[in-house]
Design a protein around this motif. Structure first.
Motif, PDB file in Angstrom:
ATOM      1  N   SER A  52      21.777 -21.065 -48.528  1.00 54.34           N
ATOM      2  CA  SER A  52      20.652 -21.287 -49.437  1.00 54.34           C
ATOM      3  C   SER A  52      19.368 -20.630 -48.943  1.00 54.34           C
ATOM      4  N   GLY A  53      19.374 -20.166 -47.698  1.00 58.88           N
ATOM      5  CA  GLY A  53      18.165 -19.554 -47.139  1.00 58.88           C
ATOM      6  C   GLY A  53      17.223 -20.572 -46.524  1.00 58.88           C
ATOM      7  N   ALA A  54      17.659 -21.826 -46.395  1.00 60.11           N
ATOM      8  CA  ALA A  54      16.815 -22.879 -45.828  1.00 60.11           C
ATOM      9  C   ALA A  54      16.669 -22.747 -44.314  1.00 60.11           C
ATOM     10  N   SER A  55      17.498 -21.931 -43.699  1.00 64.65           N
ATOM     11  CA  SER A  55      17.441 -21.738 -42.252  1.00 64.65           C
ATOM     12  C   SER A  55      16.321 -20.762 -41.907  1.00 64.65           C
ATOM     13  N   THR A  56      15.802 -20.849 -40.681  1.00 63.98           N
ATOM     14  CA  THR A  56      14.769 -19.913 -40.227  1.00 63.98           C
ATOM     15  C   THR A  56      15.386 -18.617 -39.697  1.00 63.98           C
ATOM     16  N   GLU A  57      16.729 -18.561 -39.627  1.00 60.35           N
ATOM     17  CA  GLU A  57      17.434 -17.373 -39.138  1.00 60.35           C
ATOM     18  C   GLU A  57      17.953 -16.565 -40.324  1.00 60.35           C
ATOM     19  N   ASP A  58      18.284 -15.292 -40.057  1.00 57.41           N
ATOM     20  CA  ASP A  58      18.934 -14.521 -41.114  1.00 57.41           C
ATOM     21  C   ASP A  58      20.331 -15.101 -41.338  1.00 57.41           C
ATOM     22  N   ARG A  59      20.900 -14.821 -42.495  1.00 52.94           N
ATOM     23  CA  ARG A  59      22.150 -15.458 -42.920  1.00 52.94           C
ATOM     24  C   ARG A  59      23.293 -15.226 -41.932  1.00 52.94           C
ATOM     25  N   ALA A  60      23.475 -13.985 -41.475  1.00 49.23           N
ATOM     26  CA  ALA A  60      24.591 -13.675 -40.569  1.00 49.23           C
ATOM     27  C   ALA A  60      24.460 -14.443 -39.254  1.00 49.23           C
ATOM     28  N   SER A 118       5.404 -26.089 -35.721  1.00 50.00           N
ATOM     29  CA  SER A 118       6.677 -26.783 -35.536  1.00 50.00           C
ATOM     30  C   SER A 118       7.776 -25.758 -35.360  1.00 50.00           C
ATOM     31  N   VAL A 119       8.895 -26.219 -34.872  1.00 49.03           N
ATOM     32  CA  VAL A 119      10.044 -25.334 -34.698  1.00 49.03           C
ATOM     33  C   VAL A 119      10.472 -24.800 -36.064  1.00 49.03           C
ATOM     34  N   ALA A 120      10.477 -25.683 -37.070  1.00 42.77           N
ATOM     35  CA  ALA A 120      10.912 -25.281 -38.411  1.00 42.77           C
ATOM     36  C   ALA A 120      10.000 -24.220 -39.012  1.00 42.77           C
ATOM     37  N   SER A 121       8.719 -24.243 -38.659  1.00 39.80           N
ATOM     38  CA  SER A 121       7.794 -23.249 -39.214  1.00 39.80           C
ATOM     39  C   SER A 121       7.760 -21.969 -38.391  1.00 39.80           C
ATOM     40  N   GLY A 122       8.531 -21.911 -37.329  1.00 38.17           N
ATOM     41  CA  GLY A 122       8.615 -20.679 -36.549  1.00 38.17           C
ATOM     42  C   GLY A 122       8.170 -20.808 -35.108  1.00 38.17           C
ATOM     43  N   GLY A 123       7.606 -21.942 -34.754  1.00 36.36           N
ATOM     44  CA  GLY A 123       7.233 -22.126 -33.364  1.00 36.36           C
ATOM     45  C   GLY A 123       6.082 -23.086 -33.196  1.00 36.36           C
TER      46      GLY A 123
END
Length: 135
Positions: A52-60, A118-123
């Protein structure tokens, strides 16, 4: 022309070998399946977040990490480090810095200064201010 009993013996040996390999694979797969059953819903949630793209990483990367976590959980090697271990790891990262920077790094790890993000926002940005008198 090869002897018929030798051919039969060879085929039986190959079949027995295939059976042993198959049973070993099935045994390993059942272990993974049994261990992974409990974590399967978490794995499915991770995969859904990746897709869904909810992760902070690229899909792969997200899919690869989710698979690696599931395998580690199946082997029983997936651990959740405690607060003390996380702090120790953070202090170790300060060790490679020059002495003047290391002191500030250790202060930030120990909770001094300001923190935002935050970690979720990138750091998480941690900041300390050191006043250095002019020469």
């Amino acid at each position: 022309m090869p002897n018929q009993s030798a051919t039969l013996r060879h085929q039986l040996l190959r079949s027995a070998s295939a059976l042993v390999i198959g049973l070993a694979a099935l045994s390993g797969a059942s272990h993974v399946f049994a261990a992974g059953k409990a974590g399967n819903s978490e794995y499915q949630q991770q995969i859904a977040a990746c897709k869904s793209g909810a992760s902070t990483e690229d899909r792969a990367t997200c899919l690869r990490e989710a698979g690696a976590a599931q395998q580690a959980a199946a082997r029983g090697t997936l651990t959740d480090p405690g607060a003390e271990q996380l702090k120790e790891n953070a202090l170790r990262r300060c060790e490679g810095l020059p002495q003047s920077d290391r002191i500030d790094c250790e202060k930030r790890v120990n909770g001094q200064g300001n923190s935002e993000g935050s970690v979720a926002s990138g750091g998480i940005l941690r900041e300390t201010v050191t006043i250095v008198p002019a020469k």
